[in-house]
Design a protein around this motif. Structure first.
Motif, PDB file in Angstrom:
ATOM      1  N   LEU A  85       0.827  -1.209   0.000  1.00 27.71           N
ATOM      2  CA  LEU A  85       0.000   0.000   0.000  1.00 27.71           C
ATOM      3  C   LEU A  85       0.861   1.259   0.000  1.00 27.71           C
ATOM      4  CD1 LEU A  85      -2.794  -1.064   2.532  1.00 27.71           C
ATOM      5  CD2 LEU A  85      -2.975  -0.908   0.044  1.00 27.71           C
ATOM      6  N   LEU A  86       1.929   1.246   0.785  1.00 20.26           N
ATOM      7  CA  LEU A  86       2.826   2.402   0.812  1.00 20.26           C
ATOM      8  C   LEU A  86       3.510   2.594  -0.544  1.00 20.26           C
ATOM      9  CD1 LEU A  86       4.563   2.157   4.315  1.00 20.26           C
ATOM     10  CD2 LEU A  86       3.036   3.966   3.500  1.00 20.26           C
ATOM     11  N   ALA A  87       3.942   1.491  -1.139  1.00 19.39           N
ATOM     12  CA  ALA A  87       4.609   1.576  -2.437  1.00 19.39           C
ATOM     13  C   ALA A  87       3.670   2.169  -3.481  1.00 19.39           C
ATOM     14  CB  ALA A  87       5.090   0.194  -2.866  1.00 19.39           C
ATOM     15  N   TYR A  88       2.433   1.723  -3.488  1.00 23.68           N
ATOM     16  CA  TYR A  88       1.471   2.244  -4.463  1.00 23.68           C
ATOM     17  C   TYR A  88       1.152   3.706  -4.171  1.00 23.68           C
ATOM     18  CZ  TYR A  88      -2.694   2.569  -7.401  1.00 23.68           C
ATOM     19  OH  TYR A  88      -3.614   2.945  -8.353  1.00 23.68           O
ATOM     20  N   GLY A  89       0.997   4.028  -2.899  1.00 26.63           N
ATOM     21  CA  GLY A  89       0.726   5.415  -2.527  1.00 26.63           C
ATOM     22  C   GLY A  89       1.860   6.346  -2.937  1.00 26.63           C
ATOM     23  N   TYR A 165      10.044  -3.341   9.499  1.00 23.82           N
ATOM     24  CA  TYR A 165      10.209  -4.097   8.255  1.00 23.82           C
ATOM     25  C   TYR A 165       9.255  -3.691   7.136  1.00 23.82           C
ATOM     26  CZ  TYR A 165      13.847  -7.491   9.158  1.00 23.82           C
ATOM     27  OH  TYR A 165      15.066  -8.086   9.346  1.00 23.82           O
ATOM     28  N   THR A 166       8.293  -2.839   7.425  1.00 22.46           N
ATOM     29  CA  THR A 166       7.392  -2.387   6.361  1.00 22.46           C
ATOM     30  C   THR A 166       8.164  -1.662   5.265  1.00 22.46           C
ATOM     31  OG1 THR A 166       5.468  -2.236   7.831  1.00 22.46           O
ATOM     32  CG2 THR A 166       5.424  -0.902   5.835  1.00 22.46           C
ATOM     33  N   GLY A 167       9.179  -0.896   5.642  1.00 21.12           N
ATOM     34  CA  GLY A 167       9.989  -0.191   4.661  1.00 21.12           C
ATOM     35  C   GLY A 167      10.725  -1.134   3.730  1.00 21.12           C
ATOM     36  N   PHE A 168      11.125  -2.279   4.253  1.00 20.80           N
ATOM     37  CA  PHE A 168      11.786  -3.293   3.429  1.00 20.80           C
ATOM     38  C   PHE A 168      10.833  -3.815   2.357  1.00 20.80           C
ATOM     39  CE2 PHE A 168      12.266  -7.921   2.803  1.00 20.80           C
ATOM     40  CZ  PHE A 168      13.497  -7.944   2.165  1.00 20.80           C
ATOM     41  N   ALA A 169       9.614  -4.167   2.771  1.00 22.58           N
ATOM     42  CA  ALA A 169       8.613  -4.644   1.815  1.00 22.58           C
ATOM     43  C   ALA A 169       8.266  -3.551   0.813  1.00 22.58           C
ATOM     44  CB  ALA A 169       7.364  -5.110   2.561  1.00 22.58           C
ATOM     45  N   MET A 170       8.157  -2.324   1.302  1.00 28.61           N
ATOM     46  CA  MET A 170       7.831  -1.196   0.432  1.00 28.61           C
ATOM     47  C   MET A 170       8.873  -1.024  -0.673  1.00 28.61           C
ATOM     48  SD  MET A 170       7.758   2.842   1.423  1.00 28.61           S
ATOM     49  CE  MET A 170       9.567   2.828   1.406  1.00 28.61           C
ATOM     50  N   THR A 171      10.145  -1.172  -0.329  1.00 23.63           N
ATOM     51  CA  THR A 171      11.216  -1.008  -1.313  1.00 23.63           C
ATOM     52  C   THR A 171      11.101  -2.031  -2.432  1.00 23.63           C
ATOM     53  OG1 THR A 171      12.686  -0.185   0.428  1.00 23.63           O
ATOM     54  CG2 THR A 171      13.711  -0.912  -1.616  1.00 23.63           C
ATOM     55  N   ILE A 174       8.081  -1.090  -4.616  1.00 23.30           N
ATOM     56  CA  ILE A 174       8.328   0.091  -5.451  1.00 23.30           C
ATOM     57  C   ILE A 174       9.056  -0.320  -6.730  1.00 23.30           C
ATOM     58  CG2 ILE A 174       9.731   2.187  -5.619  1.00 23.30           C
ATOM     59  CD1 ILE A 174       8.978   2.837  -2.766  1.00 23.30           C
ATOM     60  N   ALA A 175      10.081  -1.164  -6.555  1.00 20.94           N
ATOM     61  CA  ALA A 175      10.827  -1.636  -7.726  1.00 20.94           C
ATOM     62  C   ALA A 175       9.922  -2.417  -8.671  1.00 20.94           C
ATOM     63  CB  ALA A 175      11.998  -2.499  -7.273  1.00 20.94           C
ATOM     64  N   ALA A 176       9.024  -3.239  -8.109  1.00 21.59           N
ATOM     65  CA  ALA A 176       8.123  -4.039  -8.953  1.00 21.59           C
ATOM     66  C   ALA A 176       7.112  -3.161  -9.687  1.00 21.59           C
ATOM     67  CB  ALA A 176       7.399  -5.067  -8.086  1.00 21.59           C
ATOM     68  N   ILE A 177       6.577  -2.150  -9.004  1.00 20.29           N
ATOM     69  CA  ILE A 177       5.604  -1.257  -9.642  1.00 20.29           C
ATOM     70  C   ILE A 177       6.251  -0.455 -10.762  1.00 20.29           C
ATOM     71  CG2 ILE A 177       4.158   0.778  -9.253  1.00 20.29           C
ATOM     72  CD1 ILE A 177       3.541  -0.347  -6.458  1.00 20.29           C
ATOM     73  N   ARG A 178       7.475  -0.025 -10.537  1.00 19.25           N
ATOM     74  CA  ARG A 178       8.184   0.727 -11.586  1.00 19.25           C
ATOM     75  C   ARG A 178       8.501  -0.148 -12.794  1.00 19.25           C
ATOM     76  NH1 ARG A 178      12.466   4.380  -8.040  1.00 19.25           N
ATOM     77  NH2 ARG A 178      10.940   5.923  -7.323  1.00 19.25           N
ATOM     78  N   ASP A 179       8.472  -1.445 -12.600  1.00 26.32           N
ATOM     79  CA  ASP A 179       8.747  -2.376 -13.705  1.00 26.32           C
ATOM     80  C   ASP A 179       7.530  -2.563 -14.608  1.00 26.32           C
ATOM     81  OD1 ASP A 179      11.166  -3.394 -14.359  1.00 26.32           O
ATOM     82  OD2 ASP A 179      10.795  -5.404 -13.590  1.00 26.32           O
TER      83      ASP A 179
END
Length: 289
Positions: A85-89, A165-171, A174-179
């Motif tokens: 959710l953070l990555a998408y946000g 560890y949420t920041g780890f999952a977010m990272t 983020i890389a996957a969404i940018r792909d």
């Protein structure tokens, strides 16, 4: 460039040596788990599986085992979901991503000792930040004993781990969404898809591989958790927050039951194999599909 046996030795030699040492340590631990080793001096008295029989009769062991299972469920799913959710946000925030991303990544840079000390202070029933804030805003009825309550102490520890560890999952997300090709998002917007629909039908299906990696890494952490338990509660109140790694440490170094501690470590290894290996096999099959 043509490779010969010397290149193979140079490149694979160091890692093979490390793997051989690790395998040797595992064999040594299994051997110790079958000896009546009490005290720090080596005692090579073979007793077979008696340490395991003793272990399986101990209520303390099953409590630690149960807590590890609770960690696997209550830690992995929220950490991965919040990270997604953070990555998408952040992907929707534009330039603000550069400001907010380091904020969410910061906890990951902290050591577990620092994190444990911080959250132990926040959870303190008397002088803790959380209860003082609740009292200050007129929500005194919601004040809790937190880590002083055996029923909720484990979940308080898990909350601290999720924060870190949420920041780890977010990272990873983020890389996957940018792909994901930007044309897919643009086409969805042209067709009138909402932000929620884009998340559900485009983002989630296209970050499957990141999800597999994230869950695998979080699973490994949940099986070997030790530092936060040590710093925040030291296994208490009583033994309510003990996990297998903490129980192994206490049995080996505090009580000097080295054989019993080795048996606990073998159980952790078996549990990790039973969870991680099938998951890795399933993940590899999904990635090849």
């Amino acid at each position: 460039m043509r490779y010969n046996r010397l290149h193979v030795v140079l490149f694979l030699g160091p890692i093979l040596i490390i793997v051989a040492i690790l395998c040797g340590m595992i064999v040594w631990t299994v051997a110790v788990s079958m000896d009546n080793w009490v005290g720090m001096a080596p005692v090579w008295k073979f007793i077979g599986f008696e340490n395991y029989a003793t272990l399986f009769k101990m209520e303390r062991f099953w409590n630690a085992f149960k807590n590890n299972l609770i960690w696997m469920v209550a830690f992995i799913v929220p950490s991965a979901l919040l990270g997604l959710l953070l990555a998408y946000g952040l992907s929707l925030s534009g330039r603000a991503e550069a400001l907010f991303r380091p904020i969410f990544l910061y906890p990951l840079a902290l050591s577990f000792v620092v994190t444990g000390t911080l959250w132990a202070w926040m959870y303190d029933p008397e002088a803790g930040v959380i209860n003082n804030i609740l009292k200050g805003v007129g929500l005194g009825n919601f004040i809790q004993p937190w880590i002083a309550d055996p029923k909720q102490a484990t979940y308080c520890l898990i909350a601290a781990a999720i924060w870190q560890y949420t920041g780890f999952a977010m990272t990873l997300y983020i890389a996957a969404i940018r792909d994901i090709p930007i044309e897919i998002f643009e086409a969805a917007k042209v067709d009138g898809a909402s932000t929620l629909q884009i998340f559900r039908h485009i983002v989630v299906p296209n970050v499957t591989q990141a999800t597999m990696v994230t869950i695998g890494m979080l699973t490994i952490f949940s099986l070997k958790v030790f530092d936060l338990v040590w710093v925040i509660t030291f296994g208490g109140p009583g033994t309510s927050t003990e996990v297998l790694g903490f129980f192994m440490f206490v049995a080996t170094y505090r009580q000097a039951f080295v054989g019993l501690g080795a048996a606990i470590s073998v159980v952790i290894l078996i549990l990790a194999i039973l969870v991680v290996v099938p998951y890795s096999w399933w993940t590899m099959r999904r990635m090849r599909a």
